[in-house]
Write a protein that holds these residues in place. Sequence first.
Motif, PDB file in Angstrom:
ATOM      1  N   MET A  30      48.823  91.756   9.975  1.00 53.62           N
ATOM      2  CA  MET A  30      48.049  90.644  10.474  1.00 53.62           C
ATOM      3  C   MET A  30      48.407  89.411   9.644  1.00 53.62           C
ATOM      4  O   MET A  30      48.352  89.435   8.423  1.00 53.62           O
ATOM      5  CB  MET A  30      46.550  90.972  10.353  1.00 53.62           C
ATOM      6  N   THR A  31      48.713  88.333  10.309  1.00 51.27           N
ATOM      7  CA  THR A  31      49.056  87.099   9.601  1.00 51.27           C
ATOM      8  C   THR A  31      47.786  86.390   9.140  1.00 51.27           C
ATOM      9  O   THR A  31      46.675  86.718   9.578  1.00 51.27           O
ATOM     10  CB  THR A  31      49.837  86.148  10.522  1.00 51.27           C
ATOM     11  N   THR A  32      47.976  85.417   8.281  1.00 51.05           N
ATOM     12  CA  THR A  32      46.839  84.629   7.798  1.00 51.05           C
ATOM     13  C   THR A  32      46.138  83.944   8.954  1.00 51.05           C
ATOM     14  O   THR A  32      44.915  83.899   9.014  1.00 51.05           O
ATOM     15  CB  THR A  32      47.320  83.594   6.768  1.00 51.05           C
ATOM     16  N   SER A  33      46.901  83.430   9.897  1.00 54.45           N
ATOM     17  CA  SER A  33      46.331  82.768  11.073  1.00 54.45           C
ATOM     18  C   SER A  33      45.537  83.755  11.927  1.00 54.45           C
ATOM     19  O   SER A  33      44.447  83.441  12.393  1.00 54.45           O
ATOM     20  CB  SER A  33      47.441  82.122  11.896  1.00 54.45           C
ATOM     21  N   ASP A  34      46.096  84.961  12.134  1.00 51.00           N
ATOM     22  CA  ASP A  34      45.392  85.983  12.904  1.00 51.00           C
ATOM     23  C   ASP A  34      44.085  86.382  12.213  1.00 51.00           C
ATOM     24  O   ASP A  34      43.065  86.575  12.867  1.00 51.00           O
ATOM     25  CB  ASP A  34      46.262  87.236  13.083  1.00 51.00           C
ATOM     26  N   TYR A  35      44.150  86.517  10.901  1.00 53.46           N
ATOM     27  CA  TYR A  35      42.962  86.904  10.138  1.00 53.46           C
ATOM     28  C   TYR A  35      41.882  85.824  10.246  1.00 53.46           C
ATOM     29  O   TYR A  35      40.706  86.123  10.453  1.00 53.46           O
ATOM     30  CB  TYR A  35      43.321  87.166   8.675  1.00 53.46           C
ATOM     31  N   ALA A  36      42.280  84.552  10.143  1.00 54.81           N
ATOM     32  CA  ALA A  36      41.325  83.444  10.259  1.00 54.81           C
ATOM     33  C   ALA A  36      40.685  83.428  11.640  1.00 54.81           C
ATOM     34  O   ALA A  36      39.483  83.200  11.773  1.00 54.81           O
ATOM     35  CB  ALA A  36      42.016  82.114   9.970  1.00 54.81           C
ATOM     36  N   ILE A  82      38.160  86.329  11.742  1.00 52.96           N
ATOM     37  CA  ILE A  82      36.941  85.994  10.998  1.00 52.96           C
ATOM     38  C   ILE A  82      36.096  84.994  11.793  1.00 52.96           C
ATOM     39  O   ILE A  82      34.867  85.135  11.889  1.00 52.96           O
ATOM     40  CB  ILE A  82      37.277  85.445   9.588  1.00 52.96           C
ATOM     41  N   ALA A  83      36.716  83.988  12.374  1.00 57.32           N
ATOM     42  CA  ALA A  83      35.985  82.969  13.135  1.00 57.32           C
ATOM     43  C   ALA A  83      35.268  83.571  14.339  1.00 57.32           C
ATOM     44  O   ALA A  83      34.252  83.050  14.785  1.00 57.32           O
ATOM     45  CB  ALA A  83      36.937  81.864  13.586  1.00 57.32           C
ATOM     46  N   GLY A  84      35.780  84.671  14.860  1.00 58.95           N
ATOM     47  CA  GLY A  84      35.171  85.298  16.028  1.00 58.95           C
ATOM     48  C   GLY A  84      34.080  86.311  15.718  1.00 58.95           C
ATOM     49  O   GLY A  84      33.442  86.839  16.634  1.00 58.95           O
ATOM     50  N   LEU A  85      33.838  86.599  14.430  1.00 54.60           N
ATOM     51  CA  LEU A  85      32.812  87.582  14.072  1.00 54.60           C
ATOM     52  C   LEU A  85      31.413  87.023  14.304  1.00 54.60           C
ATOM     53  O   LEU A  85      31.197  85.812  14.229  1.00 54.60           O
ATOM     54  CB  LEU A  85      32.961  87.983  12.597  1.00 54.60           C
ATOM     55  N   PRO A  86      30.456  87.890  14.545  1.00 55.96           N
ATOM     56  CA  PRO A  86      29.067  87.432  14.693  1.00 55.96           C
ATOM     57  C   PRO A  86      28.583  86.755  13.419  1.00 55.96           C
ATOM     58  O   PRO A  86      29.066  87.045  12.323  1.00 55.96           O
ATOM     59  CB  PRO A  86      28.278  88.728  14.937  1.00 55.96           C
ATOM     60  N   ARG A  87      27.630  85.859  13.560  1.00 54.70           N
ATOM     61  CA  ARG A  87      27.077  85.126  12.429  1.00 54.70           C
ATOM     62  C   ARG A  87      25.689  85.639  12.090  1.00 54.70           C
ATOM     63  O   ARG A  87      24.926  86.045  12.955  1.00 54.70           O
ATOM     64  CB  ARG A  87      26.962  83.632  12.746  1.00 54.70           C
ATOM     65  N   VAL A  88      25.372  85.565  10.804  1.00 53.03           N
ATOM     66  CA  VAL A  88      24.036  85.862  10.309  1.00 53.03           C
ATOM     67  C   VAL A  88      23.755  84.870   9.182  1.00 53.03           C
ATOM     68  O   VAL A  88      24.651  84.505   8.423  1.00 53.03           O
ATOM     69  CB  VAL A  88      23.901  87.325   9.829  1.00 53.03           C
ATOM     70  N   LEU A  89      22.531  84.376   9.128  1.00 51.38           N
ATOM     71  CA  LEU A  89      22.107  83.472   8.071  1.00 51.38           C
ATOM     72  C   LEU A  89      21.413  84.276   6.982  1.00 51.38           C
ATOM     73  O   LEU A  89      20.959  85.391   7.222  1.00 51.38           O
ATOM     74  CB  LEU A  89      21.149  82.424   8.642  1.00 51.38           C
TER      75      LEU A  89
END
Length: 164
Positions: free
Chosen positions: A1-7, A10-17
């Motif tokens: 996985m490239t750095t761009s793919d990894y970013a 990560i950006a697509g993961l669900p968010r929690v506060l």
Amino acid sequence: MTTSDYATYIAGLPRVLAAAATLLRDGRGRVLLVEPNYREGWALPGGTVESGEGESPRQGARRETLEEIGLDLAPGRLLAVDWVRGPARPPIVAYLYDGGVLAQERFDAIRLQEEELLSWKLVDRTGLAAHLPGRLERRVSAALEVLDSGAGAAELEDGLPVSG
């Protein structure tokens, strides 16, 4: 996985506060509550964990307590973790730490953060429900039960114990 793919991953993961607060008491067992100026009702000293800055929940509880009431207190043990759902926002994981029993001199030293808070007061356990919103009142009550029993931290969802 490239750095761009990894970013992208990560950006697509669900968010929690994350939020953290400190439970402070006096020698009579009363709980310190603060009155925010930005919403109705009362709360505990605490707030959002600045996770984007690398802050942990424990560090957030300490920082927020210092900012809100002017007391620099190292949080004690974790009393409760609450998964709090809400409309129009991601879930919040709320951490509640033991701030201990404070001497009168510490209460006399409280200096409110006037940008966010109107006042503070000590409230008996029997009066918590009249001051705190339901989920927060249940979280505080669960934390007080942990302190009374010596049990481990309470795991909660929307302020209710998780059976497991």
